[in-house]
Design an enzyme around this catalytic site. Structure first.
Site, PDB file in Angstrom:
ATOM      1  NE  ARG A  93      41.074  60.380   2.980  1.00 43.39           N
ATOM      2  CZ  ARG A  93      42.097  59.762   2.424  1.00 43.39           C
ATOM      3  NH1 ARG A  93      41.917  58.665   1.724  1.00 43.39           N
ATOM      4  NH2 ARG A  93      43.317  60.237   2.545  1.00 43.39           N
ATOM      5  CB  CYS A  94      36.849  66.340  -0.518  1.00 49.14           C
ATOM      6  SG  CYS A  94      36.818  67.869  -1.468  1.00 49.14           S
ATOM      7  CB  SER A  95      38.674  70.772   2.821  1.00 48.27           C
ATOM      8  OG  SER A  95      39.194  71.266   1.600  1.00 48.27           O
TER       9      SER A  95
END
Length: 122
Positions: free
Chosen positions: A13-15
């Site tokens: 979920r972390c870019s």
């Protein structure tokens, strides 16, 4: 959490984590993806990666997160005597661990939040 391959402590979920994973793919690096939110590191895993990073637990803590604030972590002291409290808290609250962390088989490690950091272990 040991392996003879490069590891990425990954949060999909972390870019920044997705970007590091894509860079590893582009570089043709054979790696193991450790989804540390699904399979949290133990306190021993954290001690080992901190040694490889050359950092302290407060250096890899997302102290701006609501959970960290609720625990009062931004105000915790940062001394050797407090180190275990930080490590145990990160082991119990893995979403507070800065990501992504990339560890190479030769023992190098980096918090790969930017391209420059990641290139240092490729």
């Amino acid at each position: 959490m040991t392996s003879g391959q490069t590891q990425i402590w990954h949060n999909p979920r972390c870019s920044k984590s997705r970007a590091a994973k894509a860079a590893l793919d582009e570089a043709g690096v054979d790696y193991v993806e450790l989804r540390y939110l699904d399979d949290p590191p133990t306190a021993d895993d954290l001690r080992k990666v901190l040694a490889q990073l050359g950092l302290e637990p407060w250096d890899i803590t997302r102290t701006g997160e609501p959970d960290a604030k609720e625990l009062g972590m931004p105000g915790w002291s940062r001394t050797e005597a407090d180190r275990e409290q930080w490590i145990e808290t990160l082991a119990s609250n893995p979403k507070l661990i800065q990501r992504p962390i990339v560890v190479t088989p030769d023992g190098r490690a980096v918090v790969a939040r930017d391209e420059q950091s990641l290139k240092s272990v490729l």
